[in-house]
Design an enzyme around this catalytic site. Sequence first.
Site, PDB file in Angstrom:
ATOM      1  N   ASP A 182      -1.542  -6.142   6.077  1.00 48.57           N
ATOM      2  CA  ASP A 182      -1.252  -6.425   4.661  1.00 48.57           C
ATOM      3  C   ASP A 182      -0.879  -7.900   4.557  1.00 48.57           C
ATOM      4  OD1 ASP A 182      -1.119  -3.527   3.391  1.00 48.57           O
ATOM      5  OD2 ASP A 182      -0.203  -3.466   5.398  1.00 48.57           O
TER       6      ASP A 182
ATOM      7  N   ASN B 205      -6.937  -4.420   5.774  1.00 54.28           N
ATOM      8  CA  ASN B 205      -7.464  -3.580   6.855  1.00 54.28           C
ATOM      9  C   ASN B 205      -8.065  -4.413   7.981  1.00 54.28           C
ATOM     10  OD1 ASN B 205      -6.920  -0.737   6.600  1.00 54.28           O
ATOM     11  ND2 ASN B 205      -8.177  -0.720   4.753  1.00 54.28           N
TER      12      ASN B 205
ATOM     13  N   GLU C  51      -3.937   1.925  -2.922  1.00 50.80           N
ATOM     14  CA  GLU C  51      -3.992   3.366  -2.665  1.00 50.80           C
ATOM     15  C   GLU C  51      -3.048   4.136  -3.595  1.00 50.80           C
ATOM     16  OE1 GLU C  51      -5.490   5.280   1.010  1.00 50.80           O
ATOM     17  OE2 GLU C  51      -4.326   3.711   1.983  1.00 50.80           O
TER      18      GLU C  51
ATOM     19  N   ASN D 222       0.877  -1.172   0.000  1.00 56.66           N
ATOM     20  CA  ASN D 222       0.000   0.000   0.000  1.00 56.66           C
ATOM     21  C   ASN D 222       0.916   1.224   0.000  1.00 56.66           C
ATOM     22  OD1 ASN D 222      -1.430   2.316   0.865  1.00 56.66           O
ATOM     23  ND2 ASN D 222      -3.066   1.040   1.695  1.00 56.66           N
TER      24      ASN D 222
ATOM     25  N   ASP E 246       2.772   4.753   4.861  1.00 61.53           N
ATOM     26  CA  ASP E 246       2.589   4.242   6.228  1.00 61.53           C
ATOM     27  C   ASP E 246       2.586   2.705   6.270  1.00 61.53           C
ATOM     28  OD1 ASP E 246       0.193   4.560   4.833  1.00 61.53           O
ATOM     29  OD2 ASP E 246      -0.966   5.197   6.564  1.00 61.53           O
ATOM     30  N   HIS E 247       2.620   2.064   5.095  1.00 62.30           N
ATOM     31  CA  HIS E 247       2.681   0.596   5.013  1.00 62.30           C
ATOM     32  C   HIS E 247       4.038   0.141   4.490  1.00 62.30           C
ATOM     33  CE1 HIS E 247      -1.808  -0.202   5.152  1.00 62.30           C
ATOM     34  NE2 HIS E 247      -1.790   1.100   4.929  1.00 62.30           N
TER      35      HIS E 247
ATOM     36  N   ASP F  21      -4.083  -4.941   0.997  1.00 61.13           N
ATOM     37  CA  ASP F  21      -4.340  -4.302   2.289  1.00 61.13           C
ATOM     38  C   ASP F  21      -5.727  -4.747   2.733  1.00 61.13           C
ATOM     39  OD1 ASP F  21      -4.921  -2.728   4.431  1.00 61.13           O
ATOM     40  OD2 ASP F  21      -4.488  -0.816   3.442  1.00 61.13           O
TER      41      ASP F  21
END
Length: 257
Positions: free
Chosen positions: A218, A149, A36, A9, A247-248, A147
């Site tokens: 992930d 989530n 994303e 991501n 951020d991933h 991802d």
Amino acid sequence: MQVKIATWNVNSLKVRLPQVLDWLAANAPDVLCLQETKLTDDNFPAADIEAVGYRVVFAGEKTYNGVAVIARHPLADIVTDPPGLDDGQRRVLAVTSGHLRILNLYVVNGQEVGSDKYAWKLEWLSRISRYIKSQLKEHDHLVVLGDFNIAPDDRDVHDPEAWHERILCSTPERQALGALLDLGLVDTFRLFEQEEKSFSWWDYRAAAFRRNLGLRIDLILASRSLAAGCTSCRIDKKPRRLERPSDHAPVIAEFAV
DNA sequence: ATGGTGGCGCGGCCA
């Protein structure tokens, strides 16, 4: 033959393109799935990716979501809108590359337990599970990655008490993921011994990465016959240490096929 | 309970 497949991501491909190109050069995956991208298709940097020896397919929209698959070999049977999903968003990209059927997912975040978006997340997972079920019937070698989530269990959470029944960790979300696994998928990360507190996402806030306050959301899931040939699955934290990181972190698995 | 950061895009939404 060994196949190396990864998910990342990137939280805006426009910002992260240089990091993605560097990562491809350093890791030479056969397939890299992105989430994303946050780009419309007319703005997708396909030429930059093709210039380093990869092919790419993508499904994007303005500002939010967006998925892409970068691969060494030709990509076929591309699906962006599975039957019955009808989400009006760009969160799904299914492709065939070589011996693998690949389903790249950016699962709905859900915002907060009990919210409208949370209900939509559970509905979305229920809808995508029907597609995964049909894909498993058609393809022996299926990878479902991206991802999710969802942190599968408390090992995947830096502070399980603080996150108890919170978004990304709630029982209904975990049950929805469990239902996907029950269709015949394996979380390849857990096929191998891993460091305790291995995470793939850390909030930008509160110096979470430095303090390793993360979650593992992930995932690389593989059909059982493919998982039988899985030789590794690991998280690459290096890109998270760069200036202006996503951020991933990327997750990488290797399969003998 | 709030705020902390980042991306998009220029105010507020989303994560």
